[in-house]
Each structure stands twice: as C-alpha cells, then as structure tokens.
Design an enzyme around this catalytic site. Structure first.
Site, PDB file in Angstrom:
ATOM      1  N   GLY A  21      -8.164   7.396  -1.397  1.00 40.15           N
ATOM      2  CA  GLY A  21      -7.491   6.360  -1.384  1.00 40.15           C
ATOM      3  C   GLY A  21      -7.515   5.806   0.237  1.00 40.15           C
ATOM      4  O   GLY A  21      -7.405   6.409   0.864  1.00 40.15           O
ATOM      5  N   ILE A  22      -6.111   5.177   0.892  1.00 44.65           N
ATOM      6  CA  ILE A  22      -5.750   4.841   2.282  1.00 44.65           C
ATOM      7  C   ILE A  22      -4.299   5.027   1.598  1.00 44.65           C
ATOM      8  O   ILE A  22      -3.190   5.008   0.914  1.00 44.65           O
ATOM      9  CB  ILE A  22      -6.581   3.885   2.443  1.00 44.65           C
ATOM     10  CG1 ILE A  22      -5.710   2.576   2.074  1.00 44.65           C
ATOM     11  CG2 ILE A  22      -7.673   3.875   2.547  1.00 44.65           C
ATOM     12  CD1 ILE A  22      -6.017   1.220   2.500  1.00 44.65           C
ATOM     13  N   GLY A  23      -3.674   5.542   3.332  1.00 37.76           N
ATOM     14  CA  GLY A  23      -2.357   5.723   3.669  1.00 37.76           C
ATOM     15  C   GLY A  23      -1.301   6.345   3.900  1.00 37.76           C
ATOM     16  O   GLY A  23      -2.346   7.993   4.098  1.00 37.76           O
ATOM     17  N   ALA A  24      -0.252   6.628   3.771  1.00 39.58           N
ATOM     18  CA  ALA A  24       0.907   8.167   4.369  1.00 39.58           C
ATOM     19  C   ALA A  24       0.165   8.934   3.398  1.00 39.58           C
ATOM     20  O   ALA A  24      -0.093   9.787   4.088  1.00 39.58           O
ATOM     21  CB  ALA A  24       1.953   7.994   4.764  1.00 39.58           C
ATOM     22  N   ILE A  25       0.243   8.755   2.690  1.00 37.76           N
ATOM     23  CA  ILE A  25       0.645  10.305   1.596  1.00 37.76           C
ATOM     24  C   ILE A  25      -0.882  10.893   1.410  1.00 37.76           C
ATOM     25  O   ILE A  25      -1.705  12.321   1.803  1.00 37.76           O
ATOM     26  CB  ILE A  25       0.239  10.064   0.140  1.00 37.76           C
ATOM     27  CG1 ILE A  25       2.556   9.964   0.318  1.00 37.76           C
ATOM     28  CG2 ILE A  25      -0.157  11.671  -1.111  1.00 37.76           C
ATOM     29  CD1 ILE A  25       2.626   9.128  -1.547  1.00 37.76           C
ATOM     30  N   GLU A  75     -13.473   4.916  -4.287  1.00 39.63           N
ATOM     31  CA  GLU A  75     -13.480   3.615  -3.758  1.00 39.63           C
ATOM     32  C   GLU A  75     -12.946   3.291  -2.406  1.00 39.63           C
ATOM     33  O   GLU A  75     -13.517   2.331  -2.032  1.00 39.63           O
ATOM     34  CB  GLU A  75     -12.688   2.967  -5.007  1.00 39.63           C
ATOM     35  CG  GLU A  75     -11.126   2.779  -4.353  1.00 39.63           C
ATOM     36  CD  GLU A  75     -10.410   3.773  -5.254  1.00 39.63           C
ATOM     37  OE1 GLU A  75      -9.309   3.242  -5.581  1.00 39.63           O
ATOM     38  OE2 GLU A  75     -10.739   4.508  -4.844  1.00 39.63           O
ATOM     39  N   GLY A 111      -8.092   1.002  -8.573  1.00 42.68           N
ATOM     40  CA  GLY A 111      -9.304   1.925  -9.167  1.00 42.68           C
ATOM     41  C   GLY A 111      -8.596   3.308  -9.871  1.00 42.68           C
ATOM     42  O   GLY A 111      -8.600   4.332 -10.387  1.00 42.68           O
TER      43      GLY A 111
END
Length: 440
Positions: A213-217, A236, A334
């Site tokens: 996915g997306i984001g900081a982590i 996804e 997802g």
C-alpha cells in the site's frame, strides 16, 4: 483508424443522469472533477433527486456529499476516504462494507446498479484505444455495466497498460479537460516508523513479491530494502516509495510466478513522478481489482509478503483497521484479501504493522477492541505482528501464548496494564496467569 472525437461540454454530458440513478466515479487521482461539478450544478438547480453516488477513495473535493444535497445525492461509497469521512460519520453519507476484491462484483452481479460511469482517460491511440490510467479497480466493471459512460479525455492521464486499455466504443460521451491529476505527497518516516520498517524488512526474503500500500510505514519498509534482490510487486496500489528500488534493479519481478517481470496494481496515488513512471510503461500492468486482490492469484507467487497497517490490536490478535468507536468508518479495503493470499503462498508472510502507541500516548494494543471497532483481520487470520519494539509470529499460537507475544512488543509504558488485563481475562488457572504470578 480515425480516432477523432466529438466532444461535448460537462453540462451537456451529465444530462444523461436521471433522478434515482446510480453513478460511479473513477477513483483516487482520477476522480472526474469537471463532471462532478456539472452534476452538482444540476442538483443545485433542482433537476435531480435520489441519485446514488459510488466510488472507492477519491482525492479532491466531494461536493455531492455536502449536507445541503440531502435528498439529492446519496453517497454510498465502497471506501470512506478523508474527504468524505466527516459527512459519513454525521450520517449524511453511508458506505457499503465490502472486501476490495469484491467491489467490481457488486456491479457485475447486479447487487449495485450502475446507470452512469463517469471516468477519466488518456487521449486515444491510433488504434482507437484509451487508458483508464491510474484507476482500474472497480471502474472497469462500471464501464462494462453502465447504461452510459462519460469519459473526460485528459492529456495528463497516463497511458497505462493491462486491463486499463479500453476501446473508445465503450464510451458514450466525451468531454475534454486538461486539469492535472491530483497528487499525494507523503512525509518522511519518523523514528518509530523507521524502526517498524526495519523489523518488516528483516522478514522480507530475496525473491519475495510485495504488497504494502501507501503511507509512512510502507515507505519506511521500502527504504530498508536497498540490499534485497529480485523483489516483485503485486498490490492494490503503490506510490513513490517503489521508484528508487525499480531504478536500482531491486524490484524487477524476475521471481514472480504470475506476470513475471511486471509490476501489478489496480490504482495509484502519488506524485507526478508515479504517473510519469506508468505512462507507456509495459512493465506495469494496471488490472481489475478482481484480479489484483484475488487471494488465489495472490497466493500463486512464492514468498508473497503482505504488509498492512492497523488502528488497534487486542490481546487475542483481533485487528481493527476499519473503525474505532461507533461513529468512525473507513472501509475494509484490501487487507484481508492479501493477508489470506499471502498466508496461502509458499513461504509467504502476512504482516500487520503499526506503532505501539498513538501520538497522544495511548496504547494501540488493548485488552479488547474499543466498542464499535470493526474487525478486519480476525484472530484466525493474523500471522506476523510488528511494532517499533519488534516482530512476533502469532500463527499456531494459543490465546495465552499470543497475549504474551503481543505484550512483548507493546510500548513499555503499557505493558504492566496489559499484563494485569491478561491476568483478569484468562483466569487464575491459565498457564499464562501462572507464569505471570511466578514472575511477579
């Protein structure tokens, strides 16, 4: 082939929408804002009522969700993004709980009608094909099922491949608008996120296929993978964090069993660099969400590694990633598609990763989930659990063993209270309690 298009205005195009219709909007960066605004003008003029709007997460304004349109537009989203979360919490909008993999099926099986699909596409090629660019997800199914398809032809939509390519014959009305796509920029990982990234990266093997996915982590994990080899992407969504690894040759897809050598995604959200990266790039396949998120297809890749986040985890391994409290919804997304798919993969790893405490110092590991919290990944599905304090494997562990492991990666300030909660929850005859009593 003659690909000359007869364009109309947004105001003319949205006249095909009738009261009571169900309208699908393409997702994330591809939300067709000029059509949205034209539709809302019809609503303001009193020309429409009881129009249902459906979409996944969208970037940018969502004026149809404004309380002033109560009785005119009803937003029933498949995922609640930040731009519509407040109105959904307040009851002016709603959402349909659904696994991301099944969003396309809602249209194809007729559970949710689709009268009008409003999408964005790139200019046509010489063969008369356009691309859905950054948003295939459930949009392809909407295009297939809609009575009318209105397409914004936008030179800024990347010409992506895979199932994103559709013939112009699928489109009924064309509108021209060259507004740049919405961009999303993410901050650099902080100390806690970097620690989580290192723990996750240590679990990723060479030759693994990734979903994160997306984001900081996710960005923190990707930043730690520079020394890995032959990684693949089947996800996804992805964002800017993958680009340096592609440039280094770390991500090359050579070990993938499905679509070897290709990066597979269903939608994107990132900076212009990401949109430029997928433009005319045969190494990226933008696919229907029924393909990207099918657990069986996911599982065909050996060492499939899925890294997903959480809002809260309890001592038995119940994972909340949907809601905290009775008035907060976002959607399942997802996560379980990939948790299950990775769990079935040969050598696969399903990882749930989160900071151990909130920014306000509240433990995100709790004796029990907050009342009203939505369980996305059940205690039956969870395998690896990671915080900044370490990584623990919960697969095959009893409830008592899980509690000890989960507490071991909790924030130190919360461990004593969690110990007491486990003592009270499991009762004096449980092995966990006996061990707790002997140690304290």
């Amino acid at each position: 082939m003659n690909t000359q298009i007869k364009f109309t205005t947004p105001e003319e195009a949205v006249k095909v929408i009738k009261s009571g219709d169900h309208v699908h909007l393409s997702s994330v960066a591809s939300a067709p804002q000029c059509l949205i605004n034209a539709m809302c003008k019809r609503g303001e003029a009193g020309e429409l009522k009881d129009v249902h709007v459906h979409h996944l997460h969208t970037e940018g304004p969502a004026p149809y969700a404004d309380p002033k349109f109560e009785g005119v537009f009803q937003l029933d989203s498949f995922f609640v993004g930040s731009n519509v979360r407040k109105v959904t919490q307040s009851g002016y909008a709603d959402y349909i709980p659904i696994f991301l993999s099944e969003t396309q099926r809602l249209y194809r099986c007729g559970a949710v009608p689709c009268n009008v699909a409003m999408i964005q596409v790139c200019p046509p090629d010489k063969h008369g094909y356009v691309s859905l660019g950054t948003s295939v997800d459930a949009t392809l199914a909407a295009v297939e099922c809609a009575d009318y398809v209105i397409a914004v032809v936008n030179k800024h939509v990347p010409r992506s491949f895979g199932q994103a390519m559709i013939p112009m014959s699928k489109i009924d009305l064309f509108v021209e608008d060259d507004t740049p796509l919405m961009e999303a920029h993410f901050s650099e990982p902080n100390e806690v996120e970097t620690a989580i990234g290192k723990h996750c990266a240590a679990l990723i093997e060479d030759g693994a296929t990734l979903q994160m996915g997306i984001g900081a982590i996710p960005n923190a994990v990707l930043a730690q993978l520079g020394g890995h080899k032959n990684l693949g992407i089947h996800t996804e969504m992805f964002a800017d964090g993958v680009l340096p690894l592609v440039e280094k040759g770390v991500i090359n897809g050579e070990a993938k069993k499905t679509d070897p050598g290709k990066m597979v995604s269903t939608f994107l959200m990132g900076s212009q660099k990401v949109y430029d990266f997928i433009d005319d790039n045969p190494g990226v396949l933008m696919m229907d969400v029924g393909y990207t998120n099918d657990p069986y297809i996911i599982s065909q890749n050996d060492r499939m590694t899925a890294i997903n986040s959480a809002l809260q985890v309890d001592l038995t391994g119940q994972v909340c990633a949907d809601s905290l409290g009775t008035k907060f919804w976002s959607g399942v997304g997802g996560q379980i598609d990939f948790v299950y798919g990775a769990s079935l993969s040969k050598g696969g790893k399903a990882i749930i990763a989160m900071p151990s405490i909130t920014n306000k110092g509240v433990s995100k590991i709790a004796p029990v989930l907050t009342a009203g919290a939505g369980v996305v990944t059940t205690r039956n599905h969870i395998h690896w659990f990671v915080t900044e304090n370490g990584a623990v494997d919960l697969y095959g562990k009893t409830l008592q063993e899980r509690a000890r492991l989960i507490i071991s990666v909790a924030h130190p300030s919360a461990q004593e209270e969690l110990d007491r909660a486990a003592f009270e929850r499991f009762g004096e005859h449980h092995h966990y309690v006996k061990k707790y009593m002997s140690e304290n």
